[in-house]
Structures are given as C-alpha cells and as structure tokens.
Write a protein that holds these residues in place. Structure first.
Motif, PDB file in Angstrom:
ATOM      1  N   TYR A 116      34.953  30.861  47.716  1.00 44.38           N
ATOM      2  CA  TYR A 116      34.432  32.068  48.298  1.00 44.38           C
ATOM      3  C   TYR A 116      34.026  32.072  49.615  1.00 44.38           C
ATOM      4  N   LYS A 117      33.336  30.887  49.903  1.00 43.41           N
ATOM      5  CA  LYS A 117      32.847  30.604  51.403  1.00 43.41           C
ATOM      6  C   LYS A 117      34.193  30.534  52.190  1.00 43.41           C
ATOM      7  N   ASN A 118      35.044  29.862  51.791  1.00 41.00           N
ATOM      8  CA  ASN A 118      36.431  29.650  52.888  1.00 41.00           C
ATOM      9  C   ASN A 118      37.316  30.923  52.725  1.00 41.00           C
ATOM     10  N   ARG A 119      37.151  31.743  52.036  1.00 38.13           N
ATOM     11  CA  ARG A 119      38.089  33.061  51.798  1.00 38.13           C
ATOM     12  C   ARG A 119      37.289  34.486  52.134  1.00 38.13           C
ATOM     13  N   ARG A 120      36.395  34.141  53.038  1.00 39.54           N
ATOM     14  CA  ARG A 120      35.514  35.561  53.176  1.00 39.54           C
ATOM     15  C   ARG A 120      36.743  36.441  54.107  1.00 39.54           C
ATOM     16  N   TYR A 121      37.389  35.831  54.905  1.00 41.25           N
ATOM     17  CA  TYR A 121      38.359  36.893  55.761  1.00 41.25           C
ATOM     18  C   TYR A 121      39.865  36.501  55.239  1.00 41.25           C
ATOM     19  N   CYS A 122      40.649  37.815  55.418  1.00 43.90           N
ATOM     20  CA  CYS A 122      42.245  37.443  55.164  1.00 43.90           C
ATOM     21  C   CYS A 122      42.856  36.662  55.806  1.00 43.90           C
ATOM     22  N   GLY A 123      43.210  35.732  55.325  1.00 40.20           N
ATOM     23  CA  GLY A 123      44.342  34.595  56.353  1.00 40.20           C
ATOM     24  C   GLY A 123      45.649  35.459  56.947  1.00 40.20           C
ATOM     25  N   ARG A 124      45.757  36.937  56.485  1.00 36.80           N
ATOM     26  CA  ARG A 124      47.086  37.598  57.040  1.00 36.80           C
ATOM     27  C   ARG A 124      46.457  38.343  58.222  1.00 36.80           C
ATOM     28  N   CYS A 125      45.613  39.092  58.050  1.00 37.64           N
ATOM     29  CA  CYS A 125      45.248  39.897  59.016  1.00 37.64           C
ATOM     30  C   CYS A 125      43.730  39.831  59.559  1.00 37.64           C
ATOM     31  N   GLY A 126      42.874  39.095  58.763  1.00 41.41           N
ATOM     32  CA  GLY A 126      41.589  38.982  59.353  1.00 41.41           C
ATOM     33  C   GLY A 126      40.480  39.917  58.888  1.00 41.41           C
ATOM     34  N   SER A 127      41.029  40.700  58.024  1.00 37.20           N
ATOM     35  CA  SER A 127      39.855  41.898  57.367  1.00 37.20           C
ATOM     36  C   SER A 127      39.041  41.011  56.535  1.00 37.20           C
ATOM     37  N   VAL A 128      37.879  41.560  56.204  1.00 34.37           N
ATOM     38  CA  VAL A 128      36.980  41.095  55.057  1.00 34.37           C
ATOM     39  C   VAL A 128      37.648  41.291  54.115  1.00 34.37           C
ATOM     40  N   ASP A 132      37.803  41.371  43.414  1.00 30.65           N
ATOM     41  CA  ASP A 132      38.668  42.162  42.201  1.00 30.65           C
ATOM     42  C   ASP A 132      37.587  42.477  41.217  1.00 30.65           C
ATOM     43  N   THR A 133      37.607  43.503  40.380  1.00 29.32           N
ATOM     44  CA  THR A 133      36.557  43.763  39.345  1.00 29.32           C
ATOM     45  C   THR A 133      37.286  43.419  38.176  1.00 29.32           C
ATOM     46  N   LYS A 134      38.451  43.117  37.727  1.00 24.18           N
ATOM     47  CA  LYS A 134      38.995  42.762  36.766  1.00 24.18           C
ATOM     48  C   LYS A 134      39.251  41.258  36.249  1.00 24.18           C
ATOM     49  N   GLU A 135      39.587  40.536  37.598  1.00 22.04           N
ATOM     50  CA  GLU A 135      40.029  39.075  37.706  1.00 22.04           C
ATOM     51  C   GLU A 135      39.313  38.190  38.771  1.00 22.04           C
ATOM     52  N   ARG A 136      39.437  37.057  38.518  1.00 22.00           N
ATOM     53  CA  ARG A 136      38.868  36.332  39.736  1.00 22.00           C
ATOM     54  C   ARG A 136      39.755  36.207  40.949  1.00 22.00           C
ATOM     55  N   MET A 137      39.904  37.213  41.715  1.00 21.72           N
ATOM     56  CA  MET A 137      40.701  37.223  42.839  1.00 21.72           C
ATOM     57  C   MET A 137      40.077  38.048  43.898  1.00 21.72           C
ATOM     58  N   LEU A 138      40.360  37.601  45.206  1.00 21.79           N
ATOM     59  CA  LEU A 138      40.116  38.572  46.352  1.00 21.79           C
ATOM     60  C   LEU A 138      41.062  39.044  46.960  1.00 21.79           C
ATOM     61  N   PHE A 139      40.843  40.307  47.453  1.00 20.20           N
ATOM     62  CA  PHE A 139      42.131  40.980  48.025  1.00 20.20           C
ATOM     63  C   PHE A 139      41.548  41.747  49.181  1.00 20.20           C
ATOM     64  N   CYS A 140      42.546  42.015  50.054  1.00 23.17           N
ATOM     65  CA  CYS A 140      42.454  42.747  51.522  1.00 23.17           C
ATOM     66  C   CYS A 140      42.804  44.080  51.287  1.00 23.17           C
ATOM     67  N   GLU A 141      41.817  44.989  51.612  1.00 23.96           N
ATOM     68  CA  GLU A 141      42.256  46.407  51.499  1.00 23.96           C
ATOM     69  C   GLU A 141      43.080  46.716  52.688  1.00 23.96           C
ATOM     70  N   LYS A 142      43.329  46.138  53.752  1.00 23.74           N
ATOM     71  CA  LYS A 142      43.958  46.493  54.649  1.00 23.74           C
ATOM     72  C   LYS A 142      45.488  46.257  54.641  1.00 23.74           C
ATOM     73  N   CYS A 143      45.840  44.673  54.227  1.00 23.75           N
ATOM     74  CA  CYS A 143      47.225  44.672  54.245  1.00 23.75           C
ATOM     75  C   CYS A 143      47.723  44.230  52.676  1.00 23.75           C
ATOM     76  N   ARG A 144      46.753  44.267  51.854  1.00 26.14           N
ATOM     77  CA  ARG A 144      47.008  44.076  50.396  1.00 26.14           C
ATOM     78  C   ARG A 144      47.163  42.718  49.738  1.00 26.14           C
ATOM     79  N   ASN A 145      46.793  41.876  50.800  1.00 26.35           N
ATOM     80  CA  ASN A 145      46.913  40.371  50.615  1.00 26.35           C
ATOM     81  C   ASN A 145      45.974  39.964  49.263  1.00 26.35           C
ATOM     82  N   MET A 146      46.400  38.966  48.493  1.00 23.65           N
ATOM     83  CA  MET A 146      45.651  38.514  47.216  1.00 23.65           C
ATOM     84  C   MET A 146      45.370  37.034  47.321  1.00 23.65           C
ATOM     85  N   GLU A 147      44.091  36.534  46.993  1.00 23.48           N
ATOM     86  CA  GLU A 147      43.703  35.224  46.954  1.00 23.48           C
ATOM     87  C   GLU A 147      43.291  34.956  45.764  1.00 23.48           C
ATOM     88  N   TYR A 148      43.621  33.742  44.975  1.00 25.40           N
ATOM     89  CA  TYR A 148      43.356  33.286  43.977  1.00 25.40           C
ATOM     90  C   TYR A 148      42.626  31.926  43.937  1.00 25.40           C
TER      91      TYR A 148
END
Length: 278
Positions: A116-128, A132-148
């Motif tokens: 969580y600490k190392n994935r605060r920002y999107c590695g593709r576009c830099g957005s916060v 996700d509310t259903k699975e352990r995943m982080l996503f970028c609302e701007k470019c739709r990048n997903m991180e597991y």
C-alpha cells in the motif's frame, strides 16, 4: 514454517467491514512494527488502545485479514509517544516470536503495508490510486490502471550428491546462518529452469532430477518460495559467485551444523535431509 499456525485459521478474503474497539490494529514504520512483549509472547494493540491517539482511526483504516474470526487492520498516523506498553520492534522479531500465529499475522501485515505504501500513485499516469471495494486491488480513476499485491516467485534449492548437501552463506546480508541456494524466477523461464540457472550462476555446478518439495509464503521479501531438491550432474568443484555468496560447501548428512527452527522452508529442507527423510 511460519505459516503453519493450525489449529488457528487464517482467512485472507478481502472483506472491508468497519473495525470495532476490539479489532487488531497493525501499525508499522519502515522496518518496524508496534508490539507489546509479554511472558506469553507478543501482542498487538487493538483499536481502543489507540483511539485516543488519533480521532480519525475509525475512519482511516485498511482491512487486511482475519485469524479465528478476529479481524486485523492496517492503521497509520498515530501519535505513539504516550503509548508506554507498546514499542516499535524490528520486523525480524517475527521470525521467532510466539505465539506463531501472531508472528505470521505481523509479517503478513507488513507485506501488505509495504504494498500500500509503495502503490500510492499510479505508475502509468501518476494519479492517486484508490482501493477497490470488492477485491484487494488498487485502481486509477484517470487511466484505469489496476494494481494487485506484489508477490515475487523464487526457488530454494537443495543440491544433493549422495549423502552430501550443498549449503551456503549469503554475502553482504544481516542473515549469517547457513542456507540453501536460492534465486528469483526470471521472465520467460519455468521454475525448474530457474533451479538449474541459479545453481550454475552461484556455484558453477550442473544439476539434474529437479523435483518439487513444498512452497511457502515469505512476506519478509514479498516472495512465494518454491522448494526443490536436485542431484549433482558431473563434477563437484564449486566456482563461487562472490557477489551473491560468502561461501558454499558440501556437508555430509551427519555433519550438518543446522538445528531445527519453526520459521523457514530453507530450514525444514535442510533438517529433512539431515534426518534421512530425503
């Protein structure tokens, strides 16, 4: 091994229900964790222990997992100065701390804390990134990048030659005890190919009859370890990679200078051979 916590039951389904005052609060700073040492072993704070240190603790949390129905959460931004019963301890404490299910919870929580600490920002576009509310995943609302969560596959290798096993010590690491050869899986190779490549790179030996033994989650390095035994194929002269290893040497079964421990796959594999079970 550290994950062998039966009869306790670990459940890692992502179920982000709100914590209550008795829920476990895991707090980390860099390479340390907040714990209390008792005669029975280690304890973690619960939310009621910390609520006076952060008014928003019930609003800003991350659900992690449960053990025996007891929920564990990641918390941050607490003023820990007034906490006299708890202290920050190096996460290496979880290698040997009791009870073992608490140690396993502590180091597993630490792996997720780092992710969580190392994935605060999107590695593709830099957005916060947003949880996700259903699975352990982080996503970028701007470019739709997903991180597991980051999990790195690696191999532990017991190289055998009849009644001998090859053991080594790492170069330039805090851990100074004997270990087995090990290495990370590279892109485009099978784990069996990794075994052969790592043995050749680290000690200059050829091996055959690669056979799988067992796996282990190893949260100290974001790794899932896969243990293999294999047989020496040809000469036994060691050509040491001094950047990776301080030494490597053959040990007869009865001369192995390693005692049983409860934490690692490496130790279990060595002891299995030492006891004649392999």
């Amino acid at each position: 091994m550290i994950q062998d916590i039966a009869p306790h039951v670990y459940r890692n389904e992502y179920n982000p229900v709100p914590p209550d005052r008795t829920s476990i609060a895991l707090y980390y700073e860099n390479h340390t964790a907040l714990v209390k040492k008792t005669r029975q072993g280690i304890e973690f704070p619960v939310f009621k222990d910390l609520e006076h240190l952060n008014e928003d603790i019930y609003d800003h949390y991350t659900y992690l997992f449960s053990i025996d129905g007891e929920r564990y959460y990641l918390v941050k931004d607490i003023n820990r100065e007034p906490i006299s019963l708890f202290s920050l301890e190096n996460i290496e404490i979880f290698r040997t701390a009791k009870p073992q299910y608490r140690a396993f919870a502590g180091i597993t929580g630490y792996q997720l804390y780092n992710w969580y600490k190392n994935r605060r920002y999107c590695g593709r576009c830099g957005s916060v990134m947003k949880p996700d509310t259903k699975e352990r995943m982080l996503f970028c609302e701007k470019c739709r990048n997903m991180e597991y969560p980051k999990i790195c596959p690696a191999v532990i290798i017991g190289v055998l030659d009849g009644n001998r096993i090859l053991m080594s010590k790492y170069a330039g690491r805090v851990y100074k005890k004997y270990a087995l050869l090990a290495g990370f899986v590279e892109v485009g190779e099978t784990v069996e190919e990794t075994v052969k490549r790592e043995v050749m790179e680290e000690v200059g030996l050829k091996v055959k009859n690669v056979r799988y033994y067992k796996s282990q989650p190893w949260s100290f390095s974001d790794t899932v370890l896969m243990g293999f035994y294999c047989d020496l194929d040809g000469g036994d002269k060691i050509t040491l990679d001094e950047d990776e290893l301080a030494l490597a040497e053959w040990f007869d079964r009865e001369d192995i200078p390693v005692e049983p421990a409860s934490d690692s796959l490496t130790n279990e594999m060595i002891i299995k051979f030492k006891n004649g079970e392999i």
